[in-house]
Design a protein around this motif. Structure first.
Motif, PDB file in Angstrom:
ATOM      1  N   TRP A  77       0.808  -1.212   0.000  1.00 28.13           N
ATOM      2  CA  TRP A  77       0.000   0.000   0.000  1.00 28.13           C
ATOM      3  C   TRP A  77       0.847   1.270   0.000  1.00 28.13           C
ATOM      4  N   GLY A  78       1.959   1.263   0.722  1.00 30.56           N
ATOM      5  CA  GLY A  78       2.797   2.443   0.817  1.00 30.56           C
ATOM      6  C   GLY A  78       3.349   2.912  -0.523  1.00 30.56           C
ATOM      7  N   ASP A  79       3.403   2.020  -1.532  1.00 32.66           N
ATOM      8  CA  ASP A  79       3.896   2.392  -2.854  1.00 32.66           C
ATOM      9  C   ASP A  79       2.973   3.396  -3.545  1.00 32.66           C
ATOM     10  N   LEU A  80       1.730   3.533  -3.049  1.00 27.89           N
ATOM     11  CA  LEU A  80       0.777   4.451  -3.668  1.00 27.89           C
ATOM     12  C   LEU A  80       0.900   5.867  -3.110  1.00 27.89           C
ATOM     13  N   ALA A  81       1.616   6.034  -2.021  1.00 29.90           N
ATOM     14  CA  ALA A  81       1.751   7.351  -1.388  1.00 29.90           C
ATOM     15  C   ALA A  81       2.402   8.331  -2.352  1.00 29.90           C
ATOM     16  N   GLY A  82       1.866   9.558  -2.405  1.00 33.36           N
ATOM     17  CA  GLY A  82       2.408  10.591  -3.272  1.00 33.36           C
ATOM     18  C   GLY A  82       1.893  10.530  -4.693  1.00 33.36           C
ATOM     19  N   ARG A  83       1.105   9.533  -5.034  1.00 35.98           N
ATOM     20  CA  ARG A  83       0.533   9.412  -6.374  1.00 35.98           C
ATOM     21  C   ARG A  83      -0.968   9.720  -6.326  1.00 35.98           C
ATOM     22  N   GLN A  84      -1.503  10.114  -7.483  1.00 37.48           N
ATOM     23  CA  GLN A  84      -2.915  10.464  -7.556  1.00 37.48           C
ATOM     24  C   GLN A  84      -3.747   9.240  -7.909  1.00 37.48           C
ATOM     25  N   GLY A  85      -4.704   8.926  -7.065  1.00 38.84           N
ATOM     26  CA  GLY A  85      -5.591   7.806  -7.324  1.00 38.84           C
ATOM     27  C   GLY A  85      -6.995   8.271  -7.657  1.00 38.84           C
ATOM     28  N   VAL A  86      -7.812   7.343  -8.131  1.00 33.92           N
ATOM     29  CA  VAL A  86      -9.214   7.634  -8.428  1.00 33.92           C
ATOM     30  C   VAL A  86     -10.028   6.383  -8.132  1.00 33.92           C
ATOM     31  N   THR A  87     -11.255   6.582  -7.682  1.00 34.34           N
ATOM     32  CA  THR A  87     -12.198   5.483  -7.499  1.00 34.34           C
ATOM     33  C   THR A  87     -13.605   6.058  -7.594  1.00 34.34           C
ATOM     34  N   VAL A  88     -14.605   5.256  -7.308  1.00 34.98           N
ATOM     35  CA  VAL A  88     -15.999   5.668  -7.431  1.00 34.98           C
ATOM     36  C   VAL A  88     -16.535   6.070  -6.060  1.00 34.98           C
ATOM     37  N   ILE A  89     -17.379   7.087  -6.035  1.00 35.44           N
ATOM     38  CA  ILE A  89     -17.936   7.616  -4.788  1.00 35.44           C
ATOM     39  C   ILE A  89     -18.562   6.509  -3.949  1.00 35.44           C
ATOM     40  N   ASN A  90     -18.283   6.551  -2.654  1.00 34.58           N
ATOM     41  CA  ASN A  90     -18.876   5.643  -1.660  1.00 34.58           C
ATOM     42  C   ASN A  90     -18.464   4.188  -1.831  1.00 34.58           C
ATOM     43  N   ASN A  91     -17.399   3.940  -2.605  1.00 39.85           N
ATOM     44  CA  ASN A  91     -16.891   2.570  -2.660  1.00 39.85           C
ATOM     45  C   ASN A  91     -16.077   2.280  -1.403  1.00 39.85           C
ATOM     46  N   SER A  92     -16.093   1.026  -0.987  1.00 44.96           N
ATOM     47  CA  SER A  92     -15.310   0.592   0.167  1.00 44.96           C
ATOM     48  C   SER A  92     -14.439  -0.581  -0.249  1.00 44.96           C
ATOM     49  N   PHE A  93     -13.244  -0.635   0.312  1.00 41.76           N
ATOM     50  CA  PHE A  93     -12.318  -1.725  -0.005  1.00 41.76           C
ATOM     51  C   PHE A  93     -11.829  -2.411   1.257  1.00 41.76           C
ATOM     52  N   GLY A  94     -12.710  -2.516   2.224  1.00 41.86           N
ATOM     53  CA  GLY A  94     -12.368  -3.136   3.490  1.00 41.86           C
ATOM     54  C   GLY A  94     -11.999  -2.081   4.519  1.00 41.86           C
ATOM     55  N   VAL A  95     -12.322  -2.351   5.770  1.00 44.02           N
ATOM     56  CA  VAL A  95     -12.127  -1.373   6.840  1.00 44.02           C
ATOM     57  C   VAL A  95     -10.662  -0.962   6.953  1.00 44.02           C
ATOM     58  N   GLU A  96      -9.762  -1.915   6.882  1.00 50.08           N
ATOM     59  CA  GLU A  96      -8.339  -1.622   7.082  1.00 50.08           C
ATOM     60  C   GLU A  96      -7.792  -0.714   5.985  1.00 50.08           C
ATOM     61  N   PHE A  97      -8.091  -1.067   4.709  1.00 45.31           N
ATOM     62  CA  PHE A  97      -7.584  -0.238   3.624  1.00 45.31           C
ATOM     63  C   PHE A  97      -8.270   1.125   3.601  1.00 45.31           C
ATOM     64  N   ASP A  98      -9.572   1.165   3.857  1.00 48.63           N
ATOM     65  CA  ASP A  98     -10.284   2.450   3.876  1.00 48.63           C
ATOM     66  C   ASP A  98      -9.651   3.409   4.886  1.00 48.63           C
ATOM     67  N   ASN A  99      -9.321   2.899   6.065  1.00 47.68           N
ATOM     68  CA  ASN A  99      -8.690   3.743   7.092  1.00 47.68           C
ATOM     69  C   ASN A  99      -7.311   4.229   6.637  1.00 47.68           C
ATOM     70  N   TYR A 100      -6.552   3.325   6.042  1.00 49.43           N
ATOM     71  CA  TYR A 100      -5.219   3.698   5.552  1.00 49.43           C
ATOM     72  C   TYR A 100      -5.329   4.748   4.443  1.00 49.43           C
ATOM     73  N   ALA A 101      -6.252   4.564   3.511  1.00 47.11           N
ATOM     74  CA  ALA A 101      -6.398   5.484   2.391  1.00 47.11           C
ATOM     75  C   ALA A 101      -6.791   6.878   2.880  1.00 47.11           C
ATOM     76  N   ARG A 102      -7.683   6.936   3.872  1.00 44.10           N
ATOM     77  CA  ARG A 102      -8.109   8.232   4.404  1.00 44.10           C
ATOM     78  C   ARG A 102      -6.933   9.005   5.000  1.00 44.10           C
ATOM     79  N   GLN A 103      -6.048   8.289   5.652  1.00 45.60           N
ATOM     80  CA  GLN A 103      -4.951   8.939   6.375  1.00 45.60           C
ATOM     81  C   GLN A 103      -3.724   9.199   5.501  1.00 45.60           C
TER      82      GLN A 103
END
Length: 302
Positions: free
Chosen positions: A171-197
């Motif tokens: 997951w850390g390899d994505l830091a500093g890069r621009q991502g995109v996804t669809v509104i209100n999508n969830s990818f699991g509690v753990e990843f959602d928390n990491y992505a927010r922070q």
């Protein structure tokens, strides 16, 4: 019967009782005499070790003539809008809802009510009864009941342009890069928390818009489930994109019931729980997914 005959019969019965059953069972004639004076034994109420429990009666439930279901309308082969009737959703999960209707004895209508974010708002308000496929998140338990087990496991992955792949192993390899996804999508509690922070991810209204952003270089990566993204990318053409491994999440898809549904009663919850358990045992979902792929490809070629 004469008094003498009655006395003889009584003496014979007393003698049989005192003698008791022999090595091979009761004496001849004793069973017949007992059958005239005792009721037939009742069958045991408890099923044997391998016996299936009797199915409950599946009659109508008062105040619940129909269940309205919806879900993510951009989710082939699971759900998408029917080109011949855009108020209707088709696909594997729509087929599942019809199977469920037969099991619980209540009609289910799978409707298009808007994009995925709107579906969740309608569910929270109780304007729809069921979601035909939702990931588990703690916030969603505040407004809907989940029925276990999950009827399907999905895999969420990172998508990048084939010509400009993002080096990705964790997951850390994505830091500093621009991502995109669809509104209100969830990818699991753990990843959602990491992505927010830790991640910078833009949310857009549709998977088609997200794929275009990736293809045109406005995003470095897309997060979405592998099968639906592949289906849309193949139909839309444009710059080639590819999924990266490992998957960021493996999540189950669940049937859910709105807390505010007028049909949310103990009786309906019991019927749904039994039906979803049966679904997991019968493994019919594989057939629905195959049918969904066939229909999507057929409609895409028209």
């Amino acid at each position: 019967m004469s008094l003498r005959s009655l006395a003889a019969s009584s003496i014979a019965l007393i003698g049989l009782t005192l003698a008791g059953p022999g090595p091979a069972g009761p004496m001849p004639g004793a069973g017949a005499a007992m059958a005239q004076t005792a009721p037939a034994p009742q069958a045991s109420a408890a099923p044997g070790p391998g016996a299936a429990p009797a199915a409950p009666a599946q009659g109508p439930i008062a105040g619940c003539p129909l269940l309205v279901a919806s879900g993510n309308p951009q989710y082939p082969p699971y759900l998408w809008r029917d080109p011949s009737d855009e108020q209707k959703l088709v696909g594997a999960n729509a087929d599942l809802m019809q199977w469920l209707a037969a099991e619980i004895g209540i009609p289910v209508e799978t409707r298009y009510v808007g994009p995925w974010g709107r579906v969740q708002e309608e569910m929270r308000a109780g304007r729809i009864d069921l979601i035909a496929g939702a990931f588990f998140t703690l916030p969603r338990t505040e407004y809907m009941d989940y029925f276990h087990p999950a009827f399907r496991e999905t895999r969420s992955v990172i998508w990048t342009r084939t010509a400009a792949p993002v080096p990705f192993k964790r997951w850390g390899d994505l830091a500093g890069r621009q991502g995109v996804t669809v509104i209100n999508n969830s990818f699991g509690v753990e990843f959602d928390n990491y992505a927010r922070q830790s991640l910078k991810i833009t949310q857009v209204a549709s998977i088609e818009q997200a794929i275009l952003m990736l293809q045109r270089g406005r995003a470095d990566y897309l997060i979405y489930e592998d099968t639906p993204a592949e289906a849309y990318a193949a139909r839309g053409g444009g710059v080639a994109i590819q999924p990266l491994l490992p998957a960021i999440a493996r999540e189950g898809l669940y049937v859910t019931l709105s807390h505010r549904s007028r049909c949310n009663t103990p009786e309906l919850r019991g019927r749904l729980a039994r039906a979803v358990y049966k679904l997991s045992q019968d493994r019919v979902m594989n057939r629905f997914v195959e049918q969904g792929f066939m229909l999507w490809r057929k409609q895409s070629s028209l």
